[in-house]
Motif scaffolding. Structure first.
Motif, mmCIF file in Angstrom:
data_model
loop_
_atom_site.group_PDB
_atom_site.id
_atom_site.type_symbol
_atom_site.label_atom_id
_atom_site.label_comp_id
_atom_site.label_asym_id
_atom_site.label_seq_id
_atom_site.Cartn_x
_atom_site.Cartn_y
_atom_site.Cartn_z
ATOM 1 N N GLY B 174 0.816 -1.211 0.000
ATOM 2 C CA GLY B 174 0.000 0.000 0.000
ATOM 3 C C GLY B 174 0.849 1.260 0.000
ATOM 4 O O GLY B 174 0.619 2.173 -0.775
ATOM 5 N N THR B 175 1.842 1.275 0.895
ATOM 6 C CA THR B 175 2.702 2.461 0.945
ATOM 7 C C THR B 175 4.032 2.118 0.305
ATOM 8 O O THR B 175 4.833 1.384 0.867
ATOM 9 N N THR B 176 4.246 2.635 -0.868
ATOM 10 C CA THR B 176 5.477 2.297 -1.579
ATOM 11 C C THR B 176 6.694 2.899 -0.888
ATOM 12 O O THR B 176 7.810 2.450 -1.079
ATOM 13 N N THR B 177 6.456 3.946 -0.104
ATOM 14 C CA THR B 177 7.588 4.578 0.560
ATOM 15 C C THR B 177 7.974 3.874 1.850
ATOM 16 O O THR B 177 8.993 4.199 2.436
ATOM 17 N N GLY B 178 7.148 2.943 2.289
ATOM 18 C CA GLY B 178 7.455 2.253 3.548
ATOM 19 C C GLY B 178 8.722 1.439 3.380
ATOM 20 O O GLY B 178 8.691 0.317 2.903
ATOM 21 N N GLY B 179 9.834 1.981 3.800
ATOM 22 C CA GLY B 179 11.093 1.382 3.431
ATOM 23 C C GLY B 179 11.630 0.347 4.391
ATOM 24 O O GLY B 179 12.544 -0.374 4.044
ATOM 25 N N GLY B 180 11.074 0.260 5.578
ATOM 26 C CA GLY B 180 11.704 -0.538 6.624
ATOM 27 C C GLY B 180 11.674 -2.028 6.403
ATOM 28 O O GLY B 180 12.177 -2.768 7.230
ATOM 29 N N GLY B 181 11.075 -2.502 5.308
ATOM 30 C CA GLY B 181 10.990 -3.933 5.124
ATOM 31 C C GLY B 181 9.764 -4.485 5.815
ATOM 32 O O GLY B 181 9.072 -3.791 6.550
ATOM 33 N N THR B 182 9.519 -5.767 5.572
ATOM 34 C CA THR B 182 8.269 -6.348 6.021
ATOM 35 C C THR B 182 8.202 -6.489 7.532
ATOM 36 O O THR B 182 7.174 -6.273 8.131
ATOM 37 N N GLY B 183 9.310 -6.855 8.123
ATOM 38 C CA GLY B 183 9.293 -7.093 9.566
ATOM 39 C C GLY B 183 8.923 -5.861 10.355
ATOM 40 O O GLY B 183 8.095 -5.900 11.249
ATOM 41 N N SER B 184 9.486 -4.748 9.980
ATOM 42 C CA SER B 184 9.236 -3.537 10.740
ATOM 43 C C SER B 184 7.817 -3.056 10.563
ATOM 44 O O SER B 184 7.257 -2.376 11.413
ATOM 45 N N SER B 185 7.196 -3.396 9.436
ATOM 46 C CA SER B 185 5.843 -2.923 9.201
ATOM 47 C C SER B 185 4.854 -3.577 10.156
ATOM 48 O O SER B 185 4.002 -2.910 10.729
ATOM 49 N N ALA B 186 4.978 -4.911 10.324
ATOM 50 C CA ALA B 186 4.122 -5.574 11.299
ATOM 51 C C ALA B 186 4.403 -5.024 12.693
ATOM 52 O O ALA B 186 3.496 -4.825 13.489
ATOM 53 N N GLY B 187 5.689 -4.748 12.930
ATOM 54 C CA GLY B 187 6.056 -4.157 14.208
ATOM 55 C C GLY B 187 5.448 -2.787 14.392
ATOM 56 O O GLY B 187 5.029 -2.423 15.489
ATOM 57 N N GLU B 188 5.367 -2.053 13.296
ATOM 58 C CA GLU B 188 4.775 -0.717 13.358
ATOM 59 C C GLU B 188 3.303 -0.801 13.739
ATOM 60 O O GLU B 188 2.828 -0.070 14.615
ATOM 61 N N VAL B 189 2.595 -1.729 13.071
ATOM 62 C CA VAL B 189 1.179 -1.921 13.390
ATOM 63 C C VAL B 189 1.022 -2.298 14.859
ATOM 64 O O VAL B 189 0.167 -1.773 15.579
ATOM 65 N N ARG B 190 1.912 -3.189 15.302
ATOM 66 C CA ARG B 190 1.842 -3.630 16.699
ATOM 67 C C ARG B 190 2.051 -2.464 17.666
ATOM 68 O O ARG B 190 1.314 -2.316 18.642
ATOM 69 N N GLY B 191 3.031 -1.647 17.332
ATOM 70 C CA GLY B 191 3.302 -0.506 18.206
ATOM 71 C C GLY B 191 2.142 0.475 18.239
ATOM 72 O O GLY B 191 1.754 0.951 19.312
ATOM 73 N N LEU B 192 1.552 0.727 17.070
ATOM 74 C CA LEU B 192 0.406 1.632 17.020
ATOM 75 C C LEU B 192 -0.761 1.075 17.820
ATOM 76 O O LEU B 192 -1.473 1.810 18.515
ATOM 77 N N LEU B 193 -0.935 -0.253 17.723
ATOM 78 C CA LEU B 193 -2.026 -0.877 18.483
ATOM 79 C C LEU B 193 -1.807 -0.685 19.980
ATOM 80 O O LEU B 193 -2.738 -0.391 20.726
ATOM 81 N N ARG B 194 -0.555 -0.879 20.408
ATOM 82 C CA ARG B 194 -0.239 -0.697 21.837
ATOM 83 C C ARG B 194 -0.593 0.723 22.282
ATOM 84 O O ARG B 194 -1.206 0.919 23.315
ATOM 85 N N ASP B 195 -0.183 1.690 21.449
ATOM 86 C CA ASP B 195 -0.495 3.082 21.776
ATOM 87 C C ASP B 195 -1.999 3.279 21.935
ATOM 88 O O ASP B 195 -2.472 3.888 22.886
ATOM 89 N N LEU B 196 -2.712 2.716 20.979
ATOM 90 C CA LEU B 196 -4.166 2.890 20.965
ATOM 91 C C LEU B 196 -4.788 2.271 22.218
ATOM 92 O O LEU B 196 -5.663 2.856 22.856
#
Lengths: 194, 284
Positions: B174-196
């Motif tokens: 979805g985000t072509t600029t998301g450069g961190g690779g696949t692992g960090s993206s799931a981690g990003e979602v996880r972190g956002l969920l924790r915040d929420l």
């Protein structure tokens, strides 16, 4: 308030200051004068259940007076109410009475105290938010047994003093909030296992 | 209080219920329709997206027979938007539940009846507002972004745990600029969920502060998820019950006064207050 509710029974045992309005023979020992009758106007601390019975027993009135009038106990006195108005969180309610709210609601049933009710409501709500905050912070999962609230309270650090000042209602609330937070954490960890 | 069991569903039960939420999968193998008690599942043909219940989707995912398309609201940008709304735009309220879909979903064998049954009442013209648990699925790929459905945390946790690569793949695509690779993206979602989770838990605690004033004490729990309810049920009920007990004598006195003043108006108002509180209990 079931019949066997132990907190309700203990609340009934709280002493409240009463003033006898009539002379009563053979009750002098209540005032450490066993040989004389109890004089009208004597102040005696009576347990709530007895004071309530005497105060509302209007059938036996002598000259339109009831046997006994009662005042608010020290736990609900002006000092405490003023302190609660200033900052509900800063008052250790347990030092006033272990069954502070139970006592207060009971007293409010006996005599109307509009202001007290408003102050109590604010106090309870403000302290409840604080209780929830501590319940979420305190302790990790699996470090403590369920029943040992004492050990839970010990870990609190800064909030330790506050938690020690909780009365029974608030302790129950703390237990509930803590159980919820703990179950949430356990579930969260359980998801990863299977 | 005779039973030691707490009232309401436990976390495990809520998570179990959440497994009936529909999610969108992209099958990798053919699978004929299965005749289950709850109806037939749609037959799977590889390139076509299909909506399956979460439990079946996870099963197929574990067997590498399907990929799960994460719902739009699980995308990092959507989550960030929700967090921004919860913290800045409206720091008092929970973010609203997803809007009611304007038309019925295309017919699905097995789930069509349930969907249609709800949808006929969902078209809001008749004024009936279907709230979270009774609404059709909001976890499929075409669920709107920026709104958390009722079972958001359960579904998100399950997907993150068992289909983390799919979430990462979807967000990377979805985000072509998301450069961190696949692992960090799931981690990003996880972190956002924790915040929420943290933001909303804090909100839940402070929401009880609205019970302070007499009469107007009402907590709004609109938009709160099932797991959050399971977690806070004991506390919130305890607070509401405590406030009720503290105010009981004053309330009784007030009601007596109103009755003495006479007229059905006073009695009606008293009853209204009682209903308010019982409604609160039921909502939780």
């Amino acid at each position: 308030m079931s019949y066997y509710d132990i907190d309700s029974i203990l609340t009934d045992a709280e002493k409240i200051p009463c003033t006898f309005q009539v002379d009563i023979p053979d009750l002098g020992y209540l005032d450490n004068t066993p040989t004389q009758p109890l004089k009208a106007g004597t102040k005696v601390s009576l347990p709530l259940w007895l004071a309530e019975m005497l105060a509302i027993a209007n059938t036996g009135d002598i000259e339109g007076k009831s046997f006994v009038t009662f005042d608010l106990p020290a736990a609900l006195g002006n000092d405490v109410v003023q302190a609660l108005k200033a900052d509900p969180r800063a008052v250790p309610l347990r030092d006033q009475s272990a069954h502070f709210y139970g006592l207060a609601t009971h007293m409010m049933e006996l005599s109307e105290e509009q202001e007290l009710a408003a102050v109590l409501r604010k106090t309870f709500v403000a302290r409840a938010a604080e209780v929830a905050l501590h319940a979420r912070k305190v302790g990790g999962v699996g470090h403590k047994g369920k029943g040992e609230e004492g050990s839970n309270l010990g870990i609190g650090g800064a909030g330790e003093e506050f938690l020690r000042g909780l009365d029974e209602w608030e302790r129950k609330l703390f237990r509930k909030a803590h159980d919820g937070a703990k179950a949430g954490k356990e579930w969260m960890e359980g998801v990863k296992k299977h | 209080m005779a039973l030691p069991l707490p009232s309401g569903l436990t976390h495990a039960e809520v998570a179990f219920v959440a497994e009936m939420e529909l999610v969108t999968v992209v099958p990798r193998q053919r699978l004929e329709s299965i005749d289950l008690l709850g109806g037939k599942t749609p037959s799977l043909r590889p390139p076509h997206r299909t909506d399956l219940p979460l439990w079946l989707a996870l099963l197929l995912k574990k067997q590498r027979r399907a990929n799960i398309l994460p719902p739009a609201w699980l995308h990092p940008s959507s989550l960030a938007e929700i967090i921004r709304r919860e913290t800045r735009d409206d720091p008092d309220a929970f973010s609203p539940p997803p809007p009611i879909p304007s038309r019925a979903d295309p017919s699905r064998p097995g789930f069509a009846a349930r969907q249609q049954g709800l949808d006929s009442t969902q078209d809001g013209e008749d004024g009936i507002r279907i709230s979270a648990p009774f609404r059709g699925s909001a976890c499929t790929a075409d669920a709107p972004a920026g709104y958390l459905p009722y079972h958001w945390l359960e579904v998100a946790e399950a997907l993150l745990t068992h289909a983390g690569d799919d979430i990462a793949g979807a967000t990377a695509g979805g985000t072509t600029t998301g450069g961190g690779g696949t692992g960090s993206s799931a981690g990003e979602v996880r972190g956002l969920l924790r915040d929420l989770v943290e933001v909303r838990a804090a909100k839940m605690r402070s929401s009880t502060a609205r019970l302070e004033g007499f009469g107007g004490g009402l907590m709004s729990l609109r938009g709160v998820g099932a797991i959050e309810l399971a977690e806070s049920r004991g506390f919130v009920l305890g607070v509401v019950d405590g406030v009720r007990k503290v105010g009981a004598s004053a309330e009784a006195a007030r009601r007596e006064d109103e009755e003495e003043e006479g007229g059905g108006v006073g009695g009606g108002r008293g009853d209204g207050f009682g209903e308010e509180e019982s409604d609160e209990d039921m909502g939780i």
